[in-house]
Design an enzyme around this catalytic site. Structure first.
Site, short mmCIF file in Angstrom:
data_model
loop_
_atom_site.label_atom_id
_atom_site.label_comp_id
_atom_site.label_asym_id
_atom_site.label_seq_id
_atom_site.Cartn_x
_atom_site.Cartn_y
_atom_site.Cartn_z
N CYS A 1 -5.72 6.86 25.41
CA CYS A 1 -5.48 5.62 24.61
C CYS A 1 -6.13 5.67 23.29
CB CYS A 1 -6.05 4.37 25.47
SG CYS A 1 -5.76 2.63 24.61
N THR B 1 -19.82 0.29 -24.59
CA THR B 1 -19.96 -1.19 -24.87
C THR B 1 -19.82 -1.79 -23.49
OG1 THR B 1 -19.34 -1.07 -27.31
CG2 THR B 1 -19.83 -3.14 -26.12
N CYS C 1 2.99 1.72 3.15
CA CYS C 1 4.38 1.06 3.31
C CYS C 1 5.48 1.79 2.46
CB CYS C 1 4.20 -0.46 2.50
SG CYS C 1 2.98 -1.44 3.30
N CYS D 1 0.83 -1.17 0.06
CA CYS D 1 0.10 0.09 0.17
C CYS D 1 0.93 1.24 -0.14
CB CYS D 1 -0.84 -0.23 1.41
SG CYS D 1 -0.10 0.23 2.70
N ASP E 1 -15.67 -1.79 -18.51
CA ASP E 1 -15.85 -3.39 -18.44
C ASP E 1 -14.83 -4.04 -19.23
OD1 ASP E 1 -16.71 -2.72 -20.99
OD2 ASP E 1 -17.85 -4.58 -20.78
N CYS F 1 -7.54 3.59 21.13
CA CYS F 1 -8.45 2.59 20.81
C CYS F 1 -9.58 3.22 19.92
CB CYS F 1 -8.73 1.86 21.75
SG CYS F 1 -7.35 0.84 22.57
N ASP G 1 -12.56 5.58 27.18
CA ASP G 1 -12.14 4.96 25.87
C ASP G 1 -12.92 3.86 25.45
OD1 ASP G 1 -10.10 4.89 23.78
OD2 ASP G 1 -9.86 2.74 24.47
N ASP H 1 -17.77 4.01 -20.29
CA ASP H 1 -17.38 3.44 -21.55
C ASP H 1 -18.97 3.00 -22.02
OD1 ASP H 1 -15.96 2.10 -23.62
OD2 ASP H 1 -16.61 0.07 -22.57
#
Length: 706
Positions: free
Chosen positions: A357, A403, A17, A14, A599, A359, A685, A401
């Site tokens: 925290c 078609t 990274c 991704c 497609d 979370c 939290d 598109d």
């Protein structure tokens, strides 16, 4: 003097990274000109010497990725590394399985050995958290201290501190599962791009020494003359030297009806020769043919696309360090400055850390994203991740598109016209008899119409295809011919009024076939790829969102204009893949946020370069894999529904963030004032997490109404 180095990076799935690796490598002395592609898992850079290259490899490995040097010049679209394959054989897969087994073992042992639950769940959590924490530490030393791994580590350790060890172990496992799924999706996308090359046959028949010799298609050079048999894929771009045949160009242009091509006309690699042998002179080497260019366009477009940065990564740059600083200040300053009791203020500082925290904050965005994606999936709206879901709500232009997207993608009989004494039913019956055993799209449309009208289709006898002209045979002791108006007129002159009717049908973008019975005109049959049933309503729904739709097609201007008039949409015609890509880029340069809907393989480059690409349900595997989402039921209306779902999801995310931060803010004040302590701090939290999750789940119901 610097060397240009290239590496295969395993596990880089991704944009997050890629950013992490790039940030770390910019701190390595002697490294410059860094280029990273998550699509091909490649890293390119310039290094001053061999030692620098070794340092690059060490930095990347410390971040938790595999890295292997690759010779520069290797055809990258044929080589995607070793990370493709069964997910359970990957490093992420093995770690996820081990963590899951550890959690299951902890649950079983906790039931057998009551009183040891905390130790057991902490040990299970450590299986997955230790590698995550190691990556967080490595990233911190490399200049990226507040990554998603850092947040995950803080969240898990915080849960252990407050005694929620079972929750901590589950959260770590879910994080690993999410990373694994991300890797699997990236691997499938890479495999789909690589599979494009399979459209070009591996061998070709080249003319040598007065005969034909079978050679590898990759060895063909510009100027070679090859023979292409009926039913074979064309192995190279070229120009027809002799012969005339129908060419199925669906792999390149996406159009469903084969085109008649003869001497002097261009053919593309990967297209299919349908009914006659052709002699073709090669005009492009294997690495430069149409399919190879499409592959490169897809990869380059995906490399150039700036992925939407994960919200939690952006916010954590400020939020997490701020929480740590505030907690430390609350614990230390009052005793140092005002002589307050250390125990009381350390207690308050710990409470502040618990309030902080992350979370609830960490889950606020993914919970809404997951619910939004699930709501879409229930309705056949496949959206590949949060970045695509977020971008959909910002779209201001949609390029569709023709078609298979705005139309059904297959010819249908629109008109059956009887000439002379024949009835329309007899015309259809005779035409279907000639086409009963043919696989040609127009023939299949005629047979389907006959069957729909309750006609028993009895195949004609002595059926023979006449290359470029039509088909002839006999039925009920009569000679029949069905073919193009030009071919029919060469057999039996057509009355002027019939010529006028044919011209009118062709102006409507229809393909007309003439039926002759005993060499006399008996009827006309017109076919056209008709708009989808909901196409007009779908385009109106897009306009209701303030979005301007345009139609892109490889079809000719006359056929496209007829469909465009019916739907009230602007057409762009006679387009090849690179033309569609150029138009999407032009729209983006005007400041528009562009969605591309298609497609076919020919749509893949434009799907990749658009801000968001959407594949229609009946599309090719490559279109589905390249796109950011897919309308699985093939409804044009579903494009507008995707956009509505995106807007609902982003509104839910804003609500969730407000709840998470709002509760924390309230409890932060009450804790510092001494009104609340550790237990309410924990509720700040966990309570926020419950509220955020419940709010996100509302999207599952919203999916039925958007």
């Amino acid at each position: 003097m610097t060397d240009r180095l290239r590496y295969r990076v395993e596990g880089m799935d991704c944009g997050s990274c890629a950013r992490k690796i790039e940030t770390a490598l910019t701190r390595v002395p002697g490294v410059s000109d860094i280029s990273i592609s998550t699509t091909t898992e490649t890293l390119r850079l310039r290094a001053v010497d061999t030692g620098t290259g070794e340092q690059v490899e060490k930095v990347v490995r410390d971040l938790g990725y595999g890295i292997t040097p690759v010779e520069e010049g290797t055809r990258h679209y044929h080589d995607h590394g070793t990370s493709d394959g069964p997910w359970w054989r990957s490093a992420k897969g093995r770690l996820t399985i081990l963590s899951g087994l550890g959690l299951a073992a902890a649950w079983l042992l906790a039931w057998i050995l009551p009183g040891y639950e905390a130790w057991l769940y902490t040990a299970a959590m450590a299986i997955g958290l230790v590698p995550i924490a190691r990556r967080a530490v490595s990233a911190a030393f490399a200049g990226a201290p507040f990554t998603i791994e850092t947040l995950m580590t803080i969240a898990a350790v915080g849960a252990v501190i407050i005694g929620e060890t079972e929750e901590a172990a589950i959260v770590v496992l879910l994080f690993l599962v999410g990373e694994l799924l991300e890797g699997v999706a990236a691997g499938r996308a890479r495999a789909s791009i690589r599979s494009l090359s399979n459209l070009v046959p591996k061998t070709a028949f080249i003319e040598r020494n007065g005969g034909l010799e079978e050679v590898a298609a990759a060895s063909l050079a510009v100027g070679d003359v090859i023979a292409v048999r009926p039913g074979d894929r064309i192995p190279a771009d070229g120009v027809i030297l002799s012969g005339e045949s129908g060419i199925d160009e669906a792999p390149v242009t996406g159009e469903s009806t084969p085109k008649r091509k003869g001497e002097g006309e261009t053919v593309f690699a990967g297209t299919i020769n349908t009914d006659a042998t052709l002699r073709v002179r090669v005009t492009a080497a294997a690495e430069d043919n149409t399919i190879a260019r499409v592959v490169r366009l897809v990869e380059e477009a995906q490399e150039a696309k700036a992925p939407t940065e994960r919200f939690i990564d952006r916010f954590s740059r400020y939020y997490t360090p701020a929480v740590l600083v505030v907690g430390a200040l609350v614990a230390i300053l009052p005793p140092l400055v005002a002589g307050e009791p250390w125990g009381e203020w350390i207690y308050k500082g710990l409470a502040v850390l618990l309030i902080g925290c992350p979370c609830a904050l960490v889950i606020s965005t993914p919970a809404a994203i997951a619910a939004g994606l699930a709501a879409g999936a229930r309705r056949g709206l496949l959206i590949k991740g949060g970045a695509a879901l977020e971008t959909l709500g910002k779209v201001t232009a949609v390029a569709l598109d023709k078609t298979g997207t705005l139309t059904e993608g297959r010819p249908q009989v629109t008109d059956v016209i009887a000439l002379g004494e024949a009835s329309e039913r007899e015309v259809l019956e005779d035409a279907a008899a000639l086409d009963a055993t043919s696989s040609h799209p127009i023939a299949k449309a005629i047979v389907a119409r006959a069957q729909a009208d309750g006609i028993e289709v009895v195949p004609a006898v002595g059926v023979m295809a006449l290359g470029g002209k039509g088909v002839k045979g006999r039925a009920r002791r009569r000679g029949l011919f069905l073919g193009s108006p030009k071919a029919a007129a060469a057999i039996a002159p057509l009355p002027p009024e019939t010529e006028v009717r044919i011209g009118a049908l062709q102006e409507e973008g229809k393909t007309v076939s003439v039926l002759l019975v005993s060499d006399q005109p008996a009827g006309l049959i017109a076919v056209r790829d008709e708009p989808r049933e909901d196409a007009l309503a779908g385009l109106r729904a897009l306009r209701a969102h303030g979005i301007a739709p345009i139609m892109l097609t490889g079809d000719n201007a006359r056929t496209a204009a007829a469909i465009a008039r019916t739907l009230g949409v602007e057409p762009r015609t006679d387009l090849l893949p690179q033309d569609k890509l150029k138009i999407v880029n032009e729209l983006k340069s005007q400041g528009l946020v562009v969605a591309k809907v298609g497609d076919g393989i020919n749509d893949a480059p434009a799907l990749a370069v658009a801000d968001v690409g959407i594949a229609m349900g009946g599309g090719t595997d490559v279109a589905l894999e390249t796109a950011d989402g897919a309308v699985l039921h093939g409804r044009v209306l579903d494009i507008a529904r995707m956009i509505s779902l995106s807007k609902a999801t982003m509104g839910n995310i804003r609500q969730n963030i407000g709840v998470a931060l709002g509760l924390k803010g309230v409890f932060l004040v009450t804790t510092v004032l001494g009104i609340t302590g550790l237990w309410p701090a924990i509720l700040a939290d966990t309570g926020a997490t419950v509220l955020v999750t419940a709010n996100a789940m509302r999207l599952l119901g919203a999916g039925r109404s958007v």
